[in-house]
Design a protein around this motif. Structure first.
Motif, PDB file in Angstrom:
ATOM      1  N   SER A  10       0.809  -1.206   0.000  1.00  0.00           N
ATOM      2  CA  SER A  10       0.000   0.000   0.000  1.00  0.00           C
ATOM      3  C   SER A  10       0.846   1.261   0.000  1.00  0.00           C
ATOM      4  O   SER A  10       2.047   1.225   0.212  1.00  0.00           O
ATOM      5  N   ASP A  11       0.160   2.377  -0.225  1.00  0.00           N
ATOM      6  CA  ASP A  11       0.743   3.705  -0.364  1.00  0.00           C
ATOM      7  C   ASP A  11      -0.128   4.658   0.457  1.00  0.00           C
ATOM      8  O   ASP A  11      -1.339   4.720   0.246  1.00  0.00           O
ATOM      9  N   PHE A  12       0.469   5.388   1.377  1.00  0.00           N
ATOM     10  CA  PHE A  12      -0.304   6.254   2.267  1.00  0.00           C
ATOM     11  C   PHE A  12      -0.983   7.424   1.558  1.00  0.00           C
ATOM     12  O   PHE A  12      -1.893   8.025   2.114  1.00  0.00           O
ATOM     13  N   GLN A  13      -0.571   7.736   0.347  1.00  0.00           N
ATOM     14  CA  GLN A  13      -1.189   8.848  -0.375  1.00  0.00           C
ATOM     15  C   GLN A  13      -2.235   8.371  -1.380  1.00  0.00           C
ATOM     16  O   GLN A  13      -2.945   9.179  -1.966  1.00  0.00           O
ATOM     17  N   CYS A  14      -2.376   7.084  -1.549  1.00  0.00           N
ATOM     18  CA  CYS A  14      -3.299   6.513  -2.527  1.00  0.00           C
ATOM     19  C   CYS A  14      -4.738   6.543  -1.990  1.00  0.00           C
ATOM     20  O   CYS A  14      -5.014   5.959  -0.941  1.00  0.00           O
ATOM     21  N   PRO A  15      -5.665   7.188  -2.695  1.00  0.00           N
ATOM     22  CA  PRO A  15      -7.046   7.252  -2.206  1.00  0.00           C
ATOM     23  C   PRO A  15      -7.724   5.884  -2.142  1.00  0.00           C
ATOM     24  O   PRO A  15      -8.574   5.650  -1.279  1.00  0.00           O
ATOM     25  N   PHE A  16      -7.367   4.979  -3.033  1.00  0.00           N
ATOM     26  CA  PHE A  16      -7.954   3.638  -3.002  1.00  0.00           C
ATOM     27  C   PHE A  16      -7.483   2.865  -1.771  1.00  0.00           C
ATOM     28  O   PHE A  16      -8.228   2.085  -1.194  1.00  0.00           O
ATOM     29  N   CYS A  17      -6.238   3.119  -1.371  1.00  0.00           N
ATOM     30  CA  CYS A  17      -5.680   2.454  -0.190  1.00  0.00           C
ATOM     31  C   CYS A  17      -6.413   2.883   1.081  1.00  0.00           C
ATOM     32  O   CYS A  17      -6.681   2.060   1.958  1.00  0.00           O
ATOM     33  N   THR A 133      -2.560  -3.701  -3.260  1.00  0.00           N
ATOM     34  CA  THR A 133      -2.508  -5.084  -3.731  1.00  0.00           C
ATOM     35  C   THR A 133      -2.268  -5.972  -2.522  1.00  0.00           C
ATOM     36  O   THR A 133      -1.504  -5.626  -1.625  1.00  0.00           O
ATOM     37  N   PHE A 134      -2.929  -7.104  -2.525  1.00  0.00           N
ATOM     38  CA  PHE A 134      -2.844  -8.061  -1.422  1.00  0.00           C
ATOM     39  C   PHE A 134      -2.394  -9.400  -1.969  1.00  0.00           C
ATOM     40  O   PHE A 134      -2.740  -9.776  -3.087  1.00  0.00           O
ATOM     41  N   PHE A 135      -1.634 -10.114  -1.159  1.00  0.00           N
ATOM     42  CA  PHE A 135      -1.259 -11.496  -1.461  1.00  0.00           C
ATOM     43  C   PHE A 135      -1.742 -12.319  -0.275  1.00  0.00           C
ATOM     44  O   PHE A 135      -1.212 -12.207   0.825  1.00  0.00           O
ATOM     45  N   ILE A 136      -2.782 -13.106  -0.506  1.00  0.00           N
ATOM     46  CA  ILE A 136      -3.396 -13.894   0.553  1.00  0.00           C
ATOM     47  C   ILE A 136      -2.898 -15.325   0.390  1.00  0.00           C
ATOM     48  O   ILE A 136      -3.290 -16.017  -0.545  1.00  0.00           O
ATOM     49  N   ASN A 137      -1.990 -15.709   1.281  1.00  0.00           N
ATOM     50  CA  ASN A 137      -1.256 -16.976   1.149  1.00  0.00           C
ATOM     51  C   ASN A 137      -0.719 -17.138  -0.270  1.00  0.00           C
ATOM     52  O   ASN A 137      -0.786 -18.209  -0.862  1.00  0.00           O
ATOM     53  N   GLY A 138      -0.201 -16.040  -0.798  1.00  0.00           N
ATOM     54  CA  GLY A 138       0.441 -16.052  -2.101  1.00  0.00           C
ATOM     55  C   GLY A 138      -0.462 -15.725  -3.278  1.00  0.00           C
ATOM     56  O   GLY A 138       0.032 -15.459  -4.363  1.00  0.00           O
ATOM     57  N   GLY A 143      -6.682  -4.158  -5.590  1.00  0.00           N
ATOM     58  CA  GLY A 143      -7.645  -3.079  -5.471  1.00  0.00           C
ATOM     59  C   GLY A 143      -8.397  -3.068  -4.156  1.00  0.00           C
ATOM     60  O   GLY A 143      -8.296  -3.964  -3.337  1.00  0.00           O
ATOM     61  N   ALA A 144      -9.163  -2.007  -3.997  1.00  0.00           N
ATOM     62  CA  ALA A 144     -10.003  -1.827  -2.805  1.00  0.00           C
ATOM     63  C   ALA A 144     -11.283  -2.622  -3.022  1.00  0.00           C
ATOM     64  O   ALA A 144     -12.340  -2.062  -3.302  1.00  0.00           O
ATOM     65  N   GLN A 145     -11.161  -3.909  -2.906  1.00  0.00           N
ATOM     66  CA  GLN A 145     -12.272  -4.825  -3.147  1.00  0.00           C
ATOM     67  C   GLN A 145     -13.301  -4.749  -2.020  1.00  0.00           C
ATOM     68  O   GLN A 145     -12.975  -4.368  -0.901  1.00  0.00           O
ATOM     69  N   PRO A 146     -14.519  -5.178  -2.312  1.00  0.00           N
ATOM     70  CA  PRO A 146     -15.513  -5.246  -1.232  1.00  0.00           C
ATOM     71  C   PRO A 146     -15.106  -6.289  -0.183  1.00  0.00           C
ATOM     72  O   PRO A 146     -14.380  -7.249  -0.478  1.00  0.00           O
ATOM     73  N   TYR A 147     -15.596  -6.104   1.008  1.00  0.00           N
ATOM     74  CA  TYR A 147     -15.323  -7.003   2.123  1.00  0.00           C
ATOM     75  C   TYR A 147     -15.540  -8.463   1.724  1.00  0.00           C
ATOM     76  O   TYR A 147     -14.736  -9.335   2.037  1.00  0.00           O
ATOM     77  N   GLU A 148     -16.625  -8.729   1.006  1.00  0.00           N
ATOM     78  CA  GLU A 148     -16.978 -10.102   0.622  1.00  0.00           C
ATOM     79  C   GLU A 148     -15.914 -10.755  -0.259  1.00  0.00           C
ATOM     80  O   GLU A 148     -15.704 -11.960  -0.178  1.00  0.00           O
TER      81      GLU A 148
END
Length: 164
Positions: A10-17, A133-138, A143-148
């Motif tokens: 993540s990036d602290f200045q990114c609005p999506f973050c 961007t996320f890596f969930i167990n690889g 993106g700023a995906q919905p919780y679901e």
């Protein structure tokens, strides 16, 4: 010892973050010790205050540990439009950081090597990314995906971990 690790680039200045920050808090509450969240700095070069903000967060970690980092994280995302050097110093003071150490760390760019190491590791593991961007167990989730969407990915990772 969590069965699922989520790397969080993540990036602290990114609005999506900043939009995804409440989702991360909700996921941590929902999954508890089954989910480990690992922050990875990825300040984008076109965000002029992203690198200094990352440096400030890393100095908060150096002085106050994980709690200090996450407290600064909350402050930086809550104040994304105010990330100048003066703003960062004000946040550090409000958080109770040692200001002489904070100023020296910022002046000397003490944490840039670690930040760039995060960026290099992310670049080595993905052809290209945006933030967040996320890596969930690889497995990559962008993106700023919905919780679901996160729940589905984490539940999938938990079921795979249970089989192994």
């Amino acid at each position: 010892h969590a069965p699922v690790t989520m790397l969080y680039a993540s990036d602290f200045q990114c609005p999506f973050c900043s939009r995804v920050a409440p989702t991360i808090a909700r996921l941590e509450e929902h999954y508890g010790d089954r989910l480990r969240v690992v922050w990875m700095n990825y300040p984008l070069p076109f965000h002029q205050n992203a690198m200094p903000a990352a440096e400030a967060a890393m100095e908060a970690h150096a002085q106050q540990g994980d709690h200090g980092f996450w407290r600064m994280y909350d402050t930086l995302f809550a104040n994304q439009r105010a990330l100048s050097a003066d703003d960062l110093e004000r946040y550090a003071q409000h958080q109770g950081l040692n200001l002489s150490h904070f100023r020296a760390a910022m002046r000397d760019h003490r944490h840039q090597t670690a930040i760039r190491r995060d960026m290099s590791a992310i670049n080595a593991s993905a052809s290209s990314i945006g933030t967040p961007t996320f890596f969930i167990n690889g497995r990559k989730l962008t993106g700023a995906q919905p919780y679901e969407s996160f729940v589905a990915a984490i539940d999938r990772a938990l079921s795979v971990a249970a089989v192994e």
